[in-house]
Enzyme design. Sequence first.
Site, PDB file in Angstrom:
ATOM      1  N   ASN A 125      -5.989   6.371   3.956  1.00 43.64           N
ATOM      2  CA  ASN A 125      -7.393   6.734   3.827  1.00 43.64           C
ATOM      3  C   ASN A 125      -7.685   8.171   4.210  1.00 43.64           C
ATOM      4  O   ASN A 125      -8.800   8.659   3.999  1.00 43.64           O
ATOM      5  CB  ASN A 125      -8.258   5.797   4.671  1.00 43.64           C
ATOM      6  CG  ASN A 125      -8.217   4.370   4.161  1.00 43.64           C
ATOM      7  OD1 ASN A 125      -7.632   4.084   3.127  1.00 43.64           O
ATOM      8  ND2 ASN A 125      -8.845   3.465   4.891  1.00 43.64           N
TER       9      ASN A 125
ATOM     10  N   ASN B 139      -9.150   4.141  -1.595  1.00 43.00           N
ATOM     11  CA  ASN B 139      -9.575   5.139  -0.621  1.00 43.00           C
ATOM     12  C   ASN B 139      -8.644   6.339  -0.532  1.00 43.00           C
ATOM     13  O   ASN B 139      -9.084   7.448  -0.215  1.00 43.00           O
ATOM     14  CB  ASN B 139      -9.730   4.491   0.761  1.00 43.00           C
ATOM     15  CG  ASN B 139     -10.913   3.553   0.825  1.00 43.00           C
ATOM     16  OD1 ASN B 139     -11.925   3.776   0.164  1.00 43.00           O
ATOM     17  ND2 ASN B 139     -10.794   2.482   1.597  1.00 43.00           N
TER      18      ASN B 139
ATOM     19  N   HIS C 270       0.820  -1.211   0.000  1.00 44.93           N
ATOM     20  CA  HIS C 270       0.000   0.000   0.000  1.00 44.93           C
ATOM     21  C   HIS C 270       0.858   1.266   0.000  1.00 44.93           C
ATOM     22  O   HIS C 270       0.355   2.352  -0.304  1.00 44.93           O
ATOM     23  CB  HIS C 270      -0.904  -0.004   1.232  1.00 44.93           C
ATOM     24  CG  HIS C 270      -2.317   0.435   0.952  1.00 44.93           C
ATOM     25  ND1 HIS C 270      -2.841   0.546  -0.321  1.00 44.93           N
ATOM     26  CD2 HIS C 270      -3.320   0.800   1.790  1.00 44.93           C
ATOM     27  CE1 HIS C 270      -4.100   0.940  -0.249  1.00 44.93           C
ATOM     28  NE2 HIS C 270      -4.414   1.116   1.003  1.00 44.93           N
TER      29      HIS C 270
END
Length: 215
Positions: free
Chosen positions: A83, A137, A32
């Site tokens: 996020n 996100n 990520h």
Amino acid sequence: MSSDGLENGEGDTVSVFIVSLGNPPPHDQSRHSAGHILLKALQSHLEFPAFRRSRPFGNSLISEGKVADHVNVMLCQCPASMNESGDAVAKAYRQFVSAPAATVDEWPTLVVLHDEMELAPGQLRLGRGAASAKGHNGLKSVQQSLRSTGLGGRLAAKKGRFLRVGFGIGRPAGSTRRKEDVAAFVLGQLPEGEREQLEGCAEELMELLEEEIAK
């Protein structure tokens, strides 16, 4: 980077703000956080100064320099978790726009680096920043903040570009889309082979940006 790849039609100065999305430790080396790893590889490729933390840029890590004397480039590592990236990215970009190095008549190009599950591992893809985030996100957060602050509209009005570059990380085994499986996958350590591919993408990234911005 070539000497004229990012030059506009009149040979004026061009400014580019490249920001990466990811997560802080202990997940800063995860799939990520591929955007952060790519940004660091780009800093090394361009031989820019070491990253430093900047309060005016919302405590982001930044490195800046010139390419071919007419291209001002700032590299910015978003300090927020994935996020919640939007507000930090908007604040840092707004600060860059107000800096003397930025052009007055045309706002700097905004480039967001991120991981991309819809791409095979090791691939890069450049696209429009305002296009569908497809469930990412971090991108959703950035898009929402640009809209809510009015920066997105002003960026377009000032002939600026909002681009994004995704690095492929693929999907979990079996292509499962279960939320818990996806979360475990993206927060897992980036495999060594894929990390080497990612770190070797800096030149390809700059070629993609050159081709797009020179249009």
